[in-house]
Enzyme design. Sequence first.
Site, short mmCIF file in Angstrom:
data_model
loop_
_atom_site.label_atom_id
_atom_site.label_comp_id
_atom_site.label_asym_id
_atom_site.label_seq_id
_atom_site.Cartn_x
_atom_site.Cartn_y
_atom_site.Cartn_z
N TYR A 82 0.82 -1.04 0.21
CA TYR A 82 -0.07 0.08 -0.23
C TYR A 82 1.02 1.49 0.04
O TYR A 82 1.83 1.32 1.64
CB TYR A 82 -1.02 -0.11 1.10
CG TYR A 82 -1.67 0.97 1.38
CD1 TYR A 82 -2.98 1.44 0.48
CD2 TYR A 82 -1.29 2.38 2.30
CE1 TYR A 82 -3.68 2.70 0.97
CE2 TYR A 82 -2.08 3.68 1.80
CZ TYR A 82 -3.62 3.97 1.31
OH TYR A 82 -3.41 4.33 1.54
N LEU A 83 0.70 2.50 -1.04
CA LEU A 83 1.50 3.37 -1.08
C LEU A 83 0.55 4.67 -0.78
O LEU A 83 -0.04 4.85 -1.87
CB LEU A 83 1.94 3.40 -2.32
CG LEU A 83 2.80 2.26 -3.38
CD1 LEU A 83 2.56 2.63 -4.41
CD2 LEU A 83 3.99 2.25 -1.99
N ASP A 176 -1.26 2.00 -20.41
CA ASP A 176 -2.72 3.12 -19.99
C ASP A 176 -1.91 3.56 -19.48
O ASP A 176 -2.72 4.00 -18.45
CB ASP A 176 -3.87 1.85 -19.69
CG ASP A 176 -5.09 1.78 -19.39
OD1 ASP A 176 -4.89 3.03 -20.12
OD2 ASP A 176 -5.39 1.32 -18.62
#
Length: 265
Positions: A82-83, A176
Amino acid sequence: MANPLSQQISDLLGAPVSALSPLHGGDLSKIYRVTLASGQDVVAKSGPLVGVEAQMLAAIAATGCPAPRVLATTATLIIMEYLPEGPPDWAGLGRALKRLHSATGAGYSWSSDYAFGSVAIPNTAAPDWPTFWAERRLLAAPHALPHDIAQRVEHLSQRLPDLLPHHPPAALLHGDLWAGNIHFTPTGPALIDPASYHGHTEVDLAMLHLFATPGPGFYETYGPTTPEERERRPIYQLWPALVHLRLFGAAYRSMVENLLCDAGS
């Protein structure tokens, strides 16, 4: 009874899960913030091709371009670090993307195909870049497009050898790169949700301009744009516009038509 997803995450990480909450951005997959009993947060994302995504994230990180570290994967689940969120750092993004694009492959391809939901992304190698862009992107599934749009795309594709470079460096692409797939953290930007392959660097730059424009400092660190790049931009933006048309319907038809006009078709 324990939530089946929580139990699966717990089994993979060898740690109990204390909380599970959805994260935004899951148009084509389900994404969760997971808090472990230890207090550590991780991210869990489900989908049929997460193993391929894990390979892409590892390839991006290997260039020195920041990306979430993959902690565990199964056939349908990827667990990543998790950042936390931080302020926008467009100059940092320019540096990171320059590192990513400095890594090159042997040709225009990826080791496996990919997909945006129901839209397949073939990545088989092609002998030159215009052929790859025509056959693996714009004309990958003409039957899935409205007939008049397919005809115009085919006409444009026939002209690509005169419009695109034949053998640009086969740079590692995010694939993307819109703003939603740039995660700014307190220590700088990280790239998430890739659809990577090797191709022309301008593909990522064009996507970065499709729904918005890069913030101040980006081109100072990445390198300047050129008139030729700006002329080619609609050709590269056409592919994600076609994907949106197929996934989300007629609301994106005008975008596709405008880009076809800008590309001269």
